[in-house]
Design an enzyme around this catalytic site. Structure first.
Site, PDB file in Angstrom:
ATOM      1  N   LYS A  68     -66.312  -9.251  30.443  1.00  0.00           N
ATOM      2  CA  LYS A  68     -65.642  -8.658  29.284  1.00  0.00           C
ATOM      3  C   LYS A  68     -64.907  -9.683  28.413  1.00  0.00           C
ATOM      4  O   LYS A  68     -64.708  -9.456  27.227  1.00  0.00           O
ATOM      5  CB  LYS A  68     -64.642  -7.583  29.739  1.00  0.00           C
ATOM      6  CG  LYS A  68     -65.315  -6.291  30.142  1.00  0.00           C
ATOM      7  CD  LYS A  68     -64.295  -5.240  30.529  1.00  0.00           C
ATOM      8  CE  LYS A  68     -65.008  -3.975  30.966  1.00  0.00           C
ATOM      9  NZ  LYS A  68     -64.065  -2.966  31.470  1.00  0.00           N
ATOM     10  N   ASP A 104     -62.741   0.764  25.693  1.00  0.00           N
ATOM     11  CA  ASP A 104     -61.937   1.016  26.902  1.00  0.00           C
ATOM     12  C   ASP A 104     -60.545   1.550  26.551  1.00  0.00           C
ATOM     13  O   ASP A 104     -60.015   2.416  27.262  1.00  0.00           O
ATOM     14  CB  ASP A 104     -61.751  -0.275  27.711  1.00  0.00           C
ATOM     15  CG  ASP A 104     -62.932  -0.572  28.618  1.00  0.00           C
ATOM     16  OD1 ASP A 104     -63.704   0.355  28.926  1.00  0.00           O
ATOM     17  OD2 ASP A 104     -63.077  -1.743  29.020  1.00  0.00           O
TER      18      ASP A 104
HETATM   19  P1  ATR Z   1     -62.287  -6.528  34.042  1.00  0.00           P
HETATM   20  O1  ATR Z   1     -62.752  -7.175  32.813  1.00  0.00           O
HETATM   21  O2  ATR Z   1     -63.095  -5.331  34.437  1.00  0.00           O
HETATM   22  O3  ATR Z   1     -60.826  -6.241  34.052  1.00  0.00           O
HETATM   23  P2  ATR Z   1     -61.956  -9.047  35.336  1.00  0.00           P
HETATM   24  O4  ATR Z   1     -61.646  -9.671  34.028  1.00  0.00           O
HETATM   25  O5  ATR Z   1     -62.860  -9.764  36.304  1.00  0.00           O
HETATM   26  O6  ATR Z   1     -62.586  -7.609  35.186  1.00  0.00           O
HETATM   27  O7  ATR Z   1     -60.536  -8.739  36.037  1.00  0.00           O
HETATM   28  C1  ATR Z   1     -60.441  -8.290  37.335  1.00  0.00           C
HETATM   29  C2  ATR Z   1     -58.960  -8.169  37.713  1.00  0.00           C
HETATM   30  O8  ATR Z   1     -58.901  -7.837  39.102  1.00  0.00           O
HETATM   31  C3  ATR Z   1     -58.177  -9.450  37.551  1.00  0.00           C
HETATM   32  O9  ATR Z   1     -56.852  -9.128  37.202  1.00  0.00           O
HETATM   33  C4  ATR Z   1     -58.234 -10.052  38.955  1.00  0.00           C
HETATM   34  O10 ATR Z   1     -57.170 -10.908  39.265  1.00  0.00           O
HETATM   35  P3  ATR Z   1     -57.238 -12.495  38.902  1.00  0.00           P
HETATM   36  O11 ATR Z   1     -56.896 -12.589  37.440  1.00  0.00           O
HETATM   37  O12 ATR Z   1     -56.264 -13.119  39.790  1.00  0.00           O
HETATM   38  O13 ATR Z   1     -58.671 -12.904  39.186  1.00  0.00           O
HETATM   39  C5  ATR Z   1     -58.092  -8.807  39.787  1.00  0.00           C
HETATM   40  N1  ATR Z   1     -58.618  -8.999  41.136  1.00  0.00           N
HETATM   41  C6  ATR Z   1     -59.903  -9.048  41.519  1.00  0.00           C
HETATM   42  N2  ATR Z   1     -60.011  -9.205  42.865  1.00  0.00           N
HETATM   43  C7  ATR Z   1     -58.722  -9.254  43.324  1.00  0.00           C
HETATM   44  C8  ATR Z   1     -58.137  -9.381  44.628  1.00  0.00           C
HETATM   45  N3  ATR Z   1     -58.901  -9.489  45.725  1.00  0.00           N
HETATM   46  N4  ATR Z   1     -56.794  -9.361  44.716  1.00  0.00           N
HETATM   47  C9  ATR Z   1     -56.023  -9.240  43.624  1.00  0.00           C
HETATM   48  N5  ATR Z   1     -56.514  -9.104  42.365  1.00  0.00           N
HETATM   49  C10 ATR Z   1     -57.836  -9.107  42.221  1.00  0.00           C
END
Ligand code: ATR
Length: 286
Positions: A68, A104
């Site tokens: 995204k 969104d």
């Molecule tokens: P989207 O565009 O759908 O929001 P994204 O940009 O990949 O997807 O964001 C995913 C979110 O989930 C992020 O805030 C990510 O945290 P980071 O910025 O630290 O990567 C969070 N996230 C994903 N896996 C995680 C985990 N295991 N624990 C904590 N946060 C997680």
């Protein structure tokens, strides 16, 4: 007649129900020569996929995790909304150009509206700082919340989102990674992918966190419908909202932008619900 395609770009896409709801809408509006297709796109294939989007038989696309934000530099233009949110979930084609848009934020607010929840004046905690979190934060700031607390694993991403929000909404109170404030929030939102199938026993909330009874707790994840985050919140007496309505309304707005036809909301909701039921059946332990 040449077939036209709408694509869903993301990775992995195994469990997406967007094709079910979009193809049902296309059929309901008698748009026959168009199909909505999953196109699982790992990050290293994103440039190649953008070339496909430029092809004549592509009408547009949806973009989901993890593209995204990384899709932005590949596009020719952004709508004002997508630029302000800093994330794209819908791509439109105009005169051969790829235009990045964001539905969104609308989907998120609509999911609150159908439940008659007005977030104006609320103190809100958002877990996550990716594209989905940015859209939710932007929508809430527009709707007049008092304060947004961003809670994210990666501090730098939280700071970057807070910085963007601060520029657009200078009156909005903002905090980053103030985990103690979580218990004081009226609205608590999971905008991370934590808890999504198949890792259904995970929650992004701190261990042993006691959700406040007065809070509304919203998980943008739709599979499973009752995530651990929501199960824990419900057990403490909080009101809970799953991610399905947001998915339906962001998809409905995208459908209208691509086709110019009014979105058949009931058809889309029925198709999404049925597809999710199917998924849950196939996911259930045998
Ligand atoms: P989207 O565009 O759908 O929001 P994204 O940009 O990949 O997807 O964001 C995913 C979110 O989930 C992020 O805030 C990510 O945290 P980071 O910025 O630290 O990567 C969070 N996230 C994903 N896996 C995680 C985990 N295991 N624990 C904590 N946060 C997680």
């Amino acid at each position: 007649m040449q077939m036209k395609y709408l694509y869903l770009l993301g990775y992995p896409l195994g469990h997406s129900i967007s094709p079910a709801l979009q193809n049902a809408a296309l059929r309901a509006r008698d748009i026959r020569a168009t199909r909505y297709m999953k196109s699982p796109t790992p990050p290293e294939k994103l440039s190649e996929m953008v070339k496909v989007l430029r092809g004549e038989n592509c009408l547009g696309a949806n973009v989901t995790v993890p593209h995204k934000q990384t899709i932005l530099p590949h596009l020719d233009e952004l709508t004002e909304l997508a630029r302000e949110i800093g994330a794209v979930n819908t791509i439109l084609k105009q005169d051969g150009k790829l235009i990045g848009d964001n539905t969104d934020a609308y989907g998120f607010l609509q999911a609150l509206r159908v439940r008659r929840i007005n977030p104006q004046g609320a103190c809100v905690s958002i877990l996550g700082a990716g594209g989905a979190a940015a859209a939710a934060a932007y929508a809430l700031a527009q709707a007049g919340v008092d304060e947004i607390i961003l809670l994210n694993r990666t501090l730098a991403r939280g700071i970057a989102l807070a910085d963007r929000l601060n520029k657009k909404f200078p009156q909005l109170a903002l905090a980053i990674n103030d985990w103690d404030a979580l218990a004081q929030s009226q609205l608590i939102i999971n905008a991370t992918s934590v808890g999504m199938s198949p890792r259904v026993d995970e929650s992004p909330a701190p261990k042993n966190f006691s959700f406040p009874k007065h809070a509304i707790v919203f998980d943008l994840v739709y599979n499973p419908p009752a995530t651990k985050f929501l199960r824990d919140a419900k057990q403490n007496g909080a009101r809970v909202i799953g991610g399905l309505e947001m998915l339906i309304y962001q998809g409905a707005r995208a459908f209208e932008l691509w086709t110019g036809a009014r979105a058949p909301i009931r058809v889309m909701r029925n198709a999404a619900t049925a597809a999710l039921q199917e998924l849950l059946k196939s996911d259930a332990p045998r």
